[in-house]
Each structure stands twice: as structure tokens, then as C-alpha cells.
Write an enzyme that holds these catalytic residues in place. Structure first.
Site, PDB file in Angstrom:
ATOM      1  CG  PHE A 155      -1.906  -1.140   1.225  1.00 28.53           C
ATOM      2  CD1 PHE A 155      -3.086  -1.063   0.506  1.00 28.53           C
ATOM      3  CD2 PHE A 155      -1.632  -2.309   1.918  1.00 28.53           C
ATOM      4  CE1 PHE A 155      -3.983  -2.130   0.490  1.00 28.53           C
ATOM      5  CE2 PHE A 155      -2.514  -3.376   1.909  1.00 28.53           C
ATOM      6  CZ  PHE A 155      -3.700  -3.284   1.190  1.00 28.53           C
ATOM      7  CE  LYS A 157       0.511   8.143   1.537  1.00 22.29           C
ATOM      8  NZ  LYS A 157       0.459   7.177   2.644  1.00 22.29           N
ATOM      9  CD  GLU A 158       5.171   5.835  -7.743  1.00 20.95           C
ATOM     10  OE1 GLU A 158       5.370   6.904  -8.324  1.00 20.95           O
ATOM     11  OE2 GLU A 158       4.920   4.764  -8.318  1.00 20.95           O
ATOM     12  CG  ASN A 214      -5.823   0.813  -5.412  1.00 19.66           C
ATOM     13  OD1 ASN A 214      -5.284   1.556  -4.599  1.00 19.66           O
ATOM     14  ND2 ASN A 214      -5.142   0.011  -6.194  1.00 19.66           N
ATOM     15  CG  PHE A 255      -7.702   9.978  -0.365  1.00 21.20           C
ATOM     16  CD1 PHE A 255      -6.320  10.012  -0.450  1.00 21.20           C
ATOM     17  CD2 PHE A 255      -8.404   9.504  -1.442  1.00 21.20           C
ATOM     18  CE1 PHE A 255      -5.668   9.582  -1.588  1.00 21.20           C
ATOM     19  CE2 PHE A 255      -7.764   9.067  -2.592  1.00 21.20           C
ATOM     20  CZ  PHE A 255      -6.397   9.107  -2.658  1.00 21.20           C
ATOM     21  CB  ILE A 256     -12.544  14.379   1.028  1.00 23.28           C
ATOM     22  CG1 ILE A 256     -12.269  15.135   2.331  1.00 23.28           C
ATOM     23  CG2 ILE A 256     -13.103  13.001   1.303  1.00 23.28           C
ATOM     24  CD1 ILE A 256     -13.556  15.499   3.091  1.00 23.28           C
ATOM     25  N   GLY A 263      -1.495   8.835  -5.072  1.00 19.46           N
ATOM     26  CA  GLY A 263      -1.427   7.464  -4.588  1.00 19.46           C
ATOM     27  C   GLY A 263      -0.459   6.663  -5.433  1.00 19.46           C
ATOM     28  CB  CYS A 266       0.568   1.483 -10.041  1.00 20.39           C
ATOM     29  SG  CYS A 266       0.936   1.621  -8.325  1.00 20.39           S
ATOM     30  CE  LYS A 269      -0.215  -0.891 -12.378  1.00 18.62           C
ATOM     31  NZ  LYS A 269      -0.205  -2.132 -11.656  1.00 18.62           N
TER      32      LYS A 269
HETATM   33  N1  LIG Z   1       4.575   2.014  -7.467  1.00 22.21           N
HETATM   34  C1  LIG Z   1       3.683   2.029  -6.497  1.00 22.21           C
HETATM   35  O1  LIG Z   1       3.431   3.062  -5.866  1.00 22.21           O
HETATM   36  C2  LIG Z   1       2.978   0.761  -6.091  1.00 22.21           C
HETATM   37  C3  LIG Z   1       2.310   0.727  -4.858  1.00 22.21           C
HETATM   38  C4  LIG Z   1       1.667  -0.456  -4.484  1.00 22.21           C
HETATM   39  C5  LIG Z   1       1.660  -1.553  -5.343  1.00 22.21           C
HETATM   40  N2  LIG Z   1       2.290  -1.456  -6.557  1.00 22.21           N
HETATM   41  C6  LIG Z   1       2.272  -2.663  -7.403  1.00 22.21           C
HETATM   42  O2  LIG Z   1       3.515  -3.348  -7.227  1.00 22.21           O
HETATM   43  C7  LIG Z   1       3.911  -3.961  -8.469  1.00 22.21           C
HETATM   44  C8  LIG Z   1       5.266  -3.437  -8.885  1.00 22.21           C
HETATM   45  O3  LIG Z   1       5.135  -2.060  -9.118  1.00 22.21           O
HETATM   46  P1  LIG Z   1       6.409  -1.128  -9.359  1.00 22.21           P
HETATM   47  O4  LIG Z   1       5.890   0.257  -9.376  1.00 22.21           O
HETATM   48  O5  LIG Z   1       7.480  -1.500  -8.407  1.00 22.21           O
HETATM   49  O6  LIG Z   1       6.817  -1.600 -10.843  1.00 22.21           O
HETATM   50  P2  LIG Z   1       8.099  -1.177 -11.692  1.00 22.21           P
HETATM   51  O7  LIG Z   1       7.667  -1.220 -13.110  1.00 22.21           O
HETATM   52  O8  LIG Z   1       8.701   0.059 -11.124  1.00 22.21           O
HETATM   53  O9  LIG Z   1       9.139  -2.354 -11.428  1.00 22.21           O
HETATM   54  C9  LIG Z   1       8.933  -3.657 -11.849  1.00 22.21           C
HETATM   55  C10 LIG Z   1      10.290  -4.299 -12.024  1.00 22.21           C
HETATM   56  O10 LIG Z   1      10.114  -5.694 -12.247  1.00 22.21           O
HETATM   57  C11 LIG Z   1      11.108  -6.109 -13.151  1.00 22.21           C
HETATM   58  N3  LIG Z   1      10.738  -7.427 -13.709  1.00 22.21           N
HETATM   59  C12 LIG Z   1       9.819  -7.708 -14.663  1.00 22.21           C
HETATM   60  N4  LIG Z   1       9.771  -9.042 -14.866  1.00 22.21           N
HETATM   61  C13 LIG Z   1      10.662  -9.608 -14.015  1.00 22.21           C
HETATM   62  C14 LIG Z   1      11.059 -10.943 -13.742  1.00 22.21           C
HETATM   63  N5  LIG Z   1      10.515 -11.982 -14.386  1.00 22.21           N
HETATM   64  N6  LIG Z   1      11.995 -11.163 -12.803  1.00 22.21           N
HETATM   65  C15 LIG Z   1      12.561 -10.132 -12.137  1.00 22.21           C
HETATM   66  N7  LIG Z   1      12.225  -8.834 -12.359  1.00 22.21           N
HETATM   67  C16 LIG Z   1      11.284  -8.576 -13.279  1.00 22.21           C
HETATM   68  C17 LIG Z   1      11.200  -4.984 -14.151  1.00 22.21           C
HETATM   69  O11 LIG Z   1      12.423  -5.011 -14.890  1.00 22.21           O
HETATM   70  C18 LIG Z   1      11.095  -3.778 -13.213  1.00 22.21           C
HETATM   71  O12 LIG Z   1      12.372  -3.342 -12.785  1.00 22.21           O
HETATM   72  C19 LIG Z   1       2.789  -3.648  -9.459  1.00 22.21           C
HETATM   73  O13 LIG Z   1       1.862  -4.695  -9.443  1.00 22.21           O
HETATM   74  C20 LIG Z   1       2.170  -2.392  -8.893  1.00 22.21           C
HETATM   75  O14 LIG Z   1       0.824  -2.235  -9.287  1.00 22.21           O
HETATM   76  C21 LIG Z   1       2.965  -0.339  -6.940  1.00 22.21           C
END
Ligand SMILES: NC(=O)c1ccc[n+]([C@@H]2O[C@H](COP(=O)([O-])OP(=O)(O)OC[C@H]3O[C@@H](n4cnc5c(N)ncnc54)[C@H](O)[C@@H]3O)[C@@H](O)[C@H]2O)c1
Length: 314
Positions: A155, A157-158, A214, A255-256, A263, A266, A269
Site C-alpha cells: 500500500f 505511496k510514491e 483502491n 483524501f477528500i 497514490g 499505478c 491502472k
Molecule cells: N509504485 C507504487 O506506488 C505501487 C504501490 C503499491 C503496489 N504497486 C504494485 O507493485 C507492483 C510493482 O510495481 P512497481 O511500481 O514497483 O513496478 P516497476 O515497473 O517500477 O518495477 C517492476 C520491475 O520488475 C522487473 N521485472 C519484470 N519481470 C521480471 C522478472 N521476471 N523477474 C525479475 N524482475 C522482473 C522490471 O524489470 C522492473 O524493474 C505492481 O503490481 C504495482 O501495481 C505499486
């Protein structure tokens, strides 16, 4: 403890760095050789306040390593985190190819019991798919090995990712094995001290929790954006309205704020993901025609409803 994290993006890198910072030995595996090379040199490919220090400190201490070598990653950790991307597929649903690829790799290389923990945001039923992939890979090798699959959605947050990971609101652990719950309780213990934030549940409930969170957040943003439009039309001040409704404890101030959603990149999507075919359960937003404009979004790109994909069995 020994931990492997697949995916060194936002979630994987923060997870790996924070788990290493509390004394674990973490190996981060990524298929992007350029990213692994940069990380190994101490270059952080994303901007996240404080992350560079944590990565540097733990990398230098030998607790945090980066590699493209999948086998060494599978050999290393009892805990195998999946933190790879789940980008939108053509229809907006989550593309699970990277999650499935990791599951297959773990099954192909594991030589002893492993706990496979899904941190990527995935539709309900994905843990079953991960389990099937791992089991099929093991079977192909003609060996018999035990493993568990856990749903542990993230969960963070960037922009506040370190803080969110180090001091989480909640730690959701979805598993069908009580022994695994206790192992994860131990793993998360350093982040779970002042009060118990770990919420154990079954796997599908954990998977749905992420989408539910979400959906609720998107509902709030949608509602406030719509209300801001109404306020503009009738000559009211949305800020005053916001304060007026936020004082109701059932609504709250959090959050209002109208305007762009926040958030993380992602969020849009993930909300769209699973808006899907006939096997779907639609969670209408509080106002079903509400529009939510994420950063960079527009009136012509609204998200009218939020829905969650049901597993095929339903
Ligand atoms: N970014 C956010 O704020 C956030 C918050 C909560 C959840 N999420 C979820 O977490 C997941 C990851 O998000 P993210 O933002 O870190 O993605 P990202 O795109 O920043 O990073 C994903 C990484 O996975 C690597 N990768 C792809 N296939 C691979 C494999 N087979 N083996 C090893 N590495 C591999 C890619 O090269 C990439 O570096 C997503 O499902 C996203 O929805 C993201």
C-alpha cells in the site's frame, strides 16, 4: 532471515532496502541488466526521499545485493517476494505475464521449501495461478517439493514509500497456512512494534483488499471532483464544503481534496484493472457517473466505474 525480491522497481527496491535495513540478507533479482548494474553502483533509478541512503548503507554492509541471476535468487531466500510490474493489458485488466514468469522460475529452480509472497497488485485468484505455475514447473522436473503462496499486497505511496513501509497502516497477510502467518509475523516484526498492524486473512480476501482500498480511494476522489464541478456551477467554495463534510467522523478529512488523484503512478491502472468481461463484479462508485481524472488524465478519459475481476471459479 534470507529474502529474495523479484523486481527492483518501486515496490521491490523499497521492500528489499527496508527489509535489509532491519538486518535481513536480501537479494534483489531483476531481468533489466542495466538497472541491476546501476543499482550495484549505488545509483537509484527512481526518486524516493531517503531511499538512496538506505540502499547504499545496506549494499555496503553486504545485506542488499542486486543480480540478474534468477537461480541464485531462488537458492537464496526462504521468502521469495514477487514485486514485478502488472501493467494494464489491452482491455485494462492486469497483465500477469511477469508474475507468472517469476512463479515459473521459482518452480524451475527451487530445491527446498519456499514461501512465495505476492506483493504485486493482482486480481483475485492470482495466488491460485501462481501455485499452479510453481507446481507445474516442479512436476516437470520430476521432483516433489513443498511451497506456500501468500498474498501480501503493498500500500506504499510514491514519495512517502520508505515511511509507509517502515511504519505501515496495516500489513495484510493472506495465507491458508497458520505456520506461514507466524513466519511473516516474525519477518514484519520490526515494522509492527507499537501496535499490531498485521492482519491475517485468507488469500482471496487479501487479494481483494488491495482492489477494495483502491476502489474506495478512487470513489472519494471521484466524488470530490464531481462535487467541485457542482460547487463551481452553483457559486460555492469547494474548500469550505470539504471542511464542512470532513468534520463528520463518518466521512473524515482524509483524501477528500478535489483535483488530481494521488497514490502513485499505478493507481489509475489498478483501478481500471479488472474492469472486465462477463465474469466481473462491478463496484459502482458512490456516484456511478463520477469521473476521476488522474494526473495527466482528462475529461475524455474518465473512469466511470470501478470493478474487480472475479476468479474463473465464481
Ligand atoms: N509504485 C507504487 O506506488 C505501487 C504501490 C503499491 C503496489 N504497486 C504494485 O507493485 C507492483 C510493482 O510495481 P512497481 O511500481 O514497483 O513496478 P516497476 O515497473 O517500477 O518495477 C517492476 C520491475 O520488475 C522487473 N521485472 C519484470 N519481470 C521480471 C522478472 N521476471 N523477474 C525479475 N524482475 C522482473 C522490471 O524489470 C522492473 O524493474 C505492481 O503490481 C504495482 O501495481 C505499486
Amino acid at each position: 532471515m534470507k529474502i529474495t525480491v523479484f523486481g527492483s522497481g518501486y515496490v521491490g527496491l523499497v521492500t528489499g532496502a527496508c527489509l535489509a535495513d532491519v538486518g535481513n540478507h536480501v537479494v534483489c533479482v531483476d531481468i533489466d541488466a542495466g538497472k541491476v548494474e546501476r543499482l550495484s553502483k549505488g545509483e537509484i533509478p527512481i526518486y524516493e526521499p531517503g531511499l538512496d541512503d538506505v540502499v547504499k548503507r545496506n549494499h555496503e554492509a553486504g545485506r542488499l545485493q542486486f543480480t540478474t541471476d534468477i537461480k541464485s535468487g531462488v537458492d537464496h531466500g526462504l521468502f521469495q517476494f514477487i514485486a514485478v510490474g502488472t501493467p494494464p493489458d489491452e482491455d485494462g485488466s492486469a497483465d500477469l505475464q511477469h508474475v507468472v514468469a517469476v512463479a515459473r522460475s521459482v518452480g524451475e529452480h527451487m530445491d527446498e521449501y519456499r514461501i512465495i509472497i505476492d506483493k504485486s497488485t493482482v486480481p483475485v485468484g492470482t495466488a491460485d495461478r501462481v501455485r499452479d505455475e510453481v507446481a507445474a514447473s516442479i512436476k516437470n522436473r520430476g521432483v516433489d517439493l513443498e511451497f506456500d503462496v501468500v498474498s501480501n499486497p503493498e500500500f506504499l505511496k510514491e514519495g512517502a514509500a520508505l515511511e509507509d513501509f517502515m511504519r505501515p497502516d496495516r500489513i495484510i497477510v493472506g495465507t491458508d497456512n497458520p505456520r506461514v502467518t507466524e513466519l511473516l509475523r516474525l519477518l514484519y516484526e520490526p515494522f509492527n512494534r507499537s501496535r499490531d498492524r498485521l492482519i491475517a486473512m485468507d488469500i482471496r480476501s487479501a487479494e481483494l483488499t488491495k482492489y477494495a482500498a483502491n476502489a474506495m480511494l478512487a470513489t472519494k476522489i471521484s466524488f470530490m471532483n464531481e462535487l467541485a464541478n457542482v460547487a463551481e456551477r452553483v457559486g460555492a467554495d469547494i474548500e469550505q464544503v470539504r471542511i464542512g463534510i470532513g468534520s463528520d467522523p463518518r466521512i473524515g478529512y482524509h483524501f477528500i481534496y478535489p483535483g488530481c488523484g494521488y497514490g502513485g503512478s499505478c493507481f489509475p491502472k489498478d483501478v481500471k484493472a479488472g474492469c472486465c468481461s462477463t465474469r466481473s463484479m462491478r463496484i459502482s462508485t458512490a456516484i456511478s457517473r463520477a469521473r476521476w481524472w488522474p494526473s495527466g488524465g482528462s475529461r475524455s478519459n474518465p473512469i466511470p466505474t470501478i470493478c474487480v475481476r472475479l476468479p474463473a471459479a465464481c
